[in-house]
Design a protein around this motif. Structure first.
Motif, mmCIF file in Angstrom:
data_model
loop_
_atom_site.group_PDB
_atom_site.id
_atom_site.type_symbol
_atom_site.label_atom_id
_atom_site.label_comp_id
_atom_site.label_asym_id
_atom_site.label_seq_id
_atom_site.Cartn_x
_atom_site.Cartn_y
_atom_site.Cartn_z
ATOM 1 N N ARG A 179 39.601 42.592 31.118
ATOM 2 C CA ARG A 179 40.997 42.572 31.540
ATOM 3 C C ARG A 179 41.490 41.133 31.481
ATOM 4 N NH1 ARG A 179 41.605 40.510 36.635
ATOM 5 N NH2 ARG A 179 39.741 40.446 37.951
ATOM 6 N N PHE A 180 42.790 40.960 31.176
ATOM 7 C CA PHE A 180 43.343 39.616 31.080
ATOM 8 C C PHE A 180 43.865 39.192 32.446
ATOM 9 C CE2 PHE A 180 46.487 36.356 30.004
ATOM 10 C CZ PHE A 180 45.738 35.562 29.135
ATOM 11 N N ASP A 181 43.310 38.087 32.945
ATOM 12 C CA ASP A 181 43.705 37.544 34.245
ATOM 13 C C ASP A 181 44.793 36.505 34.020
ATOM 14 O OD1 ASP A 181 44.000 36.360 36.709
ATOM 15 O OD2 ASP A 181 41.852 36.266 37.122
ATOM 16 N N ARG A 182 46.008 36.820 34.437
ATOM 17 C CA ARG A 182 47.119 35.902 34.210
ATOM 18 C C ARG A 182 47.004 34.638 35.057
ATOM 19 N NH1 ARG A 182 52.521 39.732 33.694
ATOM 20 N NH2 ARG A 182 52.206 40.297 31.501
ATOM 21 N N ALA A 183 46.331 34.732 36.180
ATOM 22 C CA ALA A 183 46.201 33.554 37.042
ATOM 23 C C ALA A 183 45.374 32.470 36.367
ATOM 24 C CB ALA A 183 45.572 33.952 38.373
ATOM 25 N N THR A 184 44.315 32.873 35.680
ATOM 26 C CA THR A 184 43.444 31.898 35.001
ATOM 27 C C THR A 184 43.690 31.839 33.507
ATOM 28 O OG1 THR A 184 41.705 33.564 34.703
ATOM 29 C CG2 THR A 184 41.668 32.264 36.752
ATOM 30 N N ASN A 185 44.564 32.729 33.024
ATOM 31 C CA ASN A 185 44.861 32.786 31.587
ATOM 32 C C ASN A 185 43.584 32.990 30.772
ATOM 33 O OD1 ASN A 185 46.889 32.835 29.580
ATOM 34 N ND2 ASN A 185 46.374 30.754 28.954
ATOM 35 N N ALA A 186 42.726 33.903 31.285
ATOM 36 C CA ALA A 186 41.442 34.144 30.617
ATOM 37 C C ALA A 186 41.074 35.610 30.754
ATOM 38 C CB ALA A 186 40.356 33.256 31.232
ATOM 39 N N TRP A 187 40.170 36.034 29.864
ATOM 40 C CA TRP A 187 39.666 37.408 29.910
ATOM 41 C C TRP A 187 38.494 37.492 30.886
ATOM 42 C CZ3 TRP A 187 42.045 41.481 27.716
ATOM 43 C CH2 TRP A 187 43.008 41.231 26.729
ATOM 44 N N VAL A 188 38.457 38.577 31.673
ATOM 45 C CA VAL A 188 37.415 38.797 32.662
ATOM 46 C C VAL A 188 36.719 40.114 32.350
ATOM 47 C CG1 VAL A 188 36.887 39.099 35.113
ATOM 48 C CG2 VAL A 188 38.716 37.542 34.411
ATOM 49 N N GLY A 189 35.399 40.100 32.309
ATOM 50 C CA GLY A 189 34.648 41.306 32.002
ATOM 51 C C GLY A 189 34.729 42.351 33.103
ATOM 52 N N VAL A 190 34.696 43.621 32.691
ATOM 53 C CA VAL A 190 34.725 44.760 33.613
ATOM 54 C C VAL A 190 33.489 45.596 33.331
ATOM 55 C CG1 VAL A 190 35.988 46.820 34.341
ATOM 56 C CG2 VAL A 190 37.236 44.761 33.699
ATOM 57 N N ALA A 191 32.885 46.122 34.366
ATOM 58 C CA ALA A 191 31.652 46.883 34.202
ATOM 59 C C ALA A 191 31.875 48.134 33.361
ATOM 60 C CB ALA A 191 31.096 47.264 35.579
ATOM 61 N N GLY A 192 30.800 48.553 32.670
ATOM 62 C CA GLY A 192 30.830 49.816 31.955
ATOM 63 C C GLY A 192 31.220 49.690 30.497
#
Length: 804
Positions: free
Chosen positions: A176-189
């Protein structure tokens, strides 16, 4: 998706039945979270749901469909896509099989930008993201109307309600794209598909094909038992999901039946068939049974009645013209036509089953259920859609839509006979019999020539051809399908409830494929109470077709007037879509423009950056020119404006080969579409596009454009070909003669010039399907909007000729 099935809403105690086992006969499955699944007809490759609960589907054959909730059936939307999503205002967007991006503008699919995509996703606020074909991402900028690069890669996407994208990689991992850090964050599964609901519930289909729900607090996927073998999921109002399996089977947890399908909502500015409609239409929340196309074979029976023409309303009223021209109405009770007051020459039915008509003076009338009422305006013919849109044609084949205020706005397309579909889009027949569909942009010329057109309430399009065949349009094949009428021909067709046609034979005999039962108790009383004359007051127009607006009548013995353009050598002549007449002089050194008032030629400024081989003007009066592999467009009509440059992809910069490959040509249609022939192909640029796309490969010569989609071209053998909507077909073969030029006018006139001596000017005869010779010599020709040809004959020095 045309077949309707019974849908059961029965809760099972057991949760062990897999979703793939759900069939049309089995009860639905109760799963956790209180979902009750219902199997639906059809087979889907992708789904999308609007905020109002309107559901769109891409079939496994890539055709697009809209779910009619209370009617429990799918209705077709012309077009083919691979992926579909929802954008601003609930309008669907999609990616075609070749990666082009399209959005539906309310009438047809229009290409958006030059990007190519593999997937597209949007949220209920209209924030859109694209997966390019190379896996990189782009975001739609509504202000610039362009795609902008976005960081990251993906195979599939969804967009959360706040506008942040979630991405699925090729291996099924999720970020998912985290707008606060302007980076992609992994999601389980690992998943196959993910989708957000408007209430922020996130669903997924995992790599094993089962349904899951994301728990934000736990940061894990929670299973939704009872559904297996899934391929995709979408979510609608109330966060209620729809799913489809790997084989395309569709199931819904909610029908959203209380929502009004946008297909039948009033479009701003659309015309209504009554005063109530003019103030604002009542939205229809469910199509009646009459709107569901029947799947039964079409078998005709003889009604033992006669008529010249027919029109059928959505509720089954059948009106027509008797052989002597009297208006008549069919009675099921008495199995015959009965007289109905009114003197008209064309009729169409509104959604309420009331007739509208045009009299011999082109004045328009409608029946309000009590009597005839004159409608402002004039028309040569008219058609009415299921959404109450009224479209009229005028004698010069211009189409106009009636607005809510009773005015008329010109719309794309040309024709005299008009049929209107449920979305308010016209299909037409021109004076020469050529048929067009204008639910696509630009209007598409259809194979065959026609005599009548009719669109049923379920969306089926029927026609009769000039050789008296009954035709039904096959949206999947993009072609006509002949419907056999054993022992009879078909001169006229009208379509009623369940899309069942009636036909009139060339002898006037009426054949019906169904009888439409309706309340006829007041029919005779209505006829008796109808006393208002259908003569009217005000402006008059011509109802029957005319040759041209100017009154030019074609004859093989043309009388001409000559002009001196002021050139040592006059190389070429063109007439733009705005009527501007230009000549190219002295090997392209000069361009001169005809002054209509003084009837003299003056130098045209500004000059394009390179010496042009052909020129034209668009509807705004801007100059277009082609030189080698580049196309130039004047920025404005100012004499000091510069030029925009368009490069033709894959075209060599120079060429020394024989005819065709090195002969570049340009033509601009009235709808803004530009066609060019250059080294090795025919290229086209729609008015909504920013670059030229190759329409056909090979070797081609001169090109000409008449009405929208009416494209004529010379091939490498100098045979004349016309675009029939699918391919370029030969209209004059080299076994007959070879051609040196082709010209087409906005009125439908087409002229050619011979390559071989004696180099005669010829005109296309749509009836005989050949070019008729005139008494004039010519080797270059262009056609004005009034159908009058301008032509050159080089042996007659630099003089230019125009027919009187």
């Amino acid at each position: 998706m045309r077949h309707l099935i019974a849908i059961a809403f029965i809760t099972l105690v057991s949760l062990t039945v897999p979703f793939s086992a759900v069939s049309q006969q089995q009860p639905a499955i109760q799963v956790q979270r209180t979902y009750t699944w219902a199997a639906l007809p059809g087979s889907a490759a992708d789904l999308a749901i609007t905020p109002s609960g309107e559901v769109f589907a891409v079939g496994r054959d890539r055709h697009v469909w809209r779910w009619q909730a209370d009617g429990r059936y799918w209705s077709p939307i012309p077009g083919e896509l691979a992926r579909i999503t929802i954008g601003e205002n609930g309008r669907p967007w999609g990616v075609a099989g070749d990666g082009k991006i399209f959005r539906h503008n309310g009438m047809w699919w229009e290409q958006v930008g030059d990007e190519r995509g593999a997937d597209i996703a949007g949220n209920f606020r209209g924030e859109l993201y694209l997966v390019r074909t190379d896996g990189t991402l782009a975001r739609w900028n509504a202000q610039t109307q362009a795609w902008a690069a976005f960081p990251g890669t993906a195979a599939r996407l969804t967009v959360d309600p706040d506008g942040a994208p979630w991405a699925i990689a090729r291996d099924g991992t999720v970020q998912r794209f985290d707008r606060a850090t302007n980076a992609w964050v992994g999601v389980a599964g690992r998943v196959r598909d993910i989708a957000f609901g408007p209430g922020r519930t996130l669903f997924a289909v995992n790599t094993e094909g089962t349904l899951q729900v994301w728990s934000e607090t736990a940061g894990i996927w929670q299973p939704v038992p009872g559904a297996t073998d899934l391929e995709g999921v979408v979510v609608g109002p109330g966060d209620k999901p729809w799913v489809f399996t790997r084989t395309g089977t569709i199931a819904a947890s909610d029908m959203f039946a209380t929502q009004a399908p946008r297909a039948v909502q009033a479009r701003p500015g659309a015309a209504g068939p009554s005063e109530q409609s003019a103030r604002g239409r009542t939205q229809r929340t469910a199509p009646p049974v009459a709107d569901i196309p029947s799947t039964e074979p079409i078998v005709f029976v003889d009604t033992l009645a006669t008529a010249a023409r027919l029109a059928i309303g959505r509720e089954g009223s059948v009106f027509g013209f008797a052989m002597d021209g009297r208006l008549i109405r069919w009675s099921n009770t008495f199995r015959r036509f009965e007289p109905f007051p009114g003197a008209l020459v064309h009729i169409a039915m509104d959604p309420a089953g009331n007739p509208w008509g045009v009299n011999t003076l082109a004045r328009i009338f409608r029946h309000d259920g009590a009597d005839w009422v004159q409608v402002p305006g004039t028309a040569a013919n008219l058609g009415i859609g299921l959404d109450s849109t009224v479209i009229v044609s005028v004698a010069d084949e211009t189409l106009r839509r009636r607005t809510a205020g009773g005015l008329y706005e010109t719309i794309p397309g040309r024709g005299l006979t008009v049929a209107v579909n449920a979305q308010g889009q016209p299909w037409t027949i021109r004076a020469d019999g050529s048929m067009y569909r204008c639910d696509v942009n630009p209007c598409q010329r259809l194979p065959r020539q026609g005599k009548s057109l009719s669109i049923g309430p379920g969306g089926s399009v029927f026609a009769t051809s000039t050789d008296n065949k009954l035709l039904r349009w096959d949206f999947s094949a993009n072609n006509w399908q002949e419907i056999p009428v054993p022992g009879f021909d078909a001169a006229w067709v009208a379509v009623g409830p369940r899309d069942r046609p009636w036909i009139v034979t060339s002898g006037g005999k009426i054949l019906a494929s169904a009888f439409f039962e309706r309340d006829e108790s007041q029919d005779r009383n209505t006829a008796i109470a109808t006393t208002a004359p259908t003569v009217g007051t005000g402006a008059v127009e011509t109802v029957s077709p005319v040759a041209t607006q100017s009154g030019f009548t074609f004859t093989r013995n043309l009388q001409v007037e000559s002009y001196e353009p002021g050139c040592a050598v006059t190389d070429d002549v063109s007439v733009g879509s705005d009527g501007t007449v230009l000549v190219i002089c002295d090997g392209g050194e000069w361009i001169r423009k005809f002054n209509q008032k003084t009837e003299t030629f003056t130098d045209y400024a500004p000059r394009p950056p390179m010496t042009p081989s052909d020129v034209s003007t668009d509807s705004q009066g801007r100059l277009w020119a082609i030189a080698n592999s580049q196309v130039f467009r004047q920025k404005t009509t100012s004499s000091t404006s510069g030029f925009d440059t368009f490069n033709l992809s894959g075209v060599p910069t120079s060429c020394t080969a024989a005819f065709g490959i090195c002969q570049s040509s340009i033509a601009v249609g009235s709808d803004g579409t530009v066609y060019v022939t250059a080294f090795g192909g025919i290229f086209r640029k729609l008015s909504t596009e920013n670059s030229f796309k190759k329409l056909a490969s090979g070797t081609w010569g001169r090109v000409a454009v008449g009405v929208s989609g009416d494209v004529w071209v010379l091939d490498s053998d100098r045979a004349i070909r016309e675009w029939d909507g699918q391919k370029f077909v030969v209209r004059q073969s080299v076994s007959t003669r070879t051609a040196s030029d082709i010209g087409a006018g906005a009125d439908g006139s087409v002229f050619s010039t011979d390559e071989d001596s004696p180099s005669l000017l010829r005109r296309w005869n749509a009836t005989t399907q050949r070019f008729d010779a005139t008494n004039r010599n010519a080797d270059r020709v262009a056609v004005g909007p009034d159908g009058r040809p301008w032509f050159l004959y080089t042996s007659a020095s630099g003089r230019l000729f125009r027919t009187k």
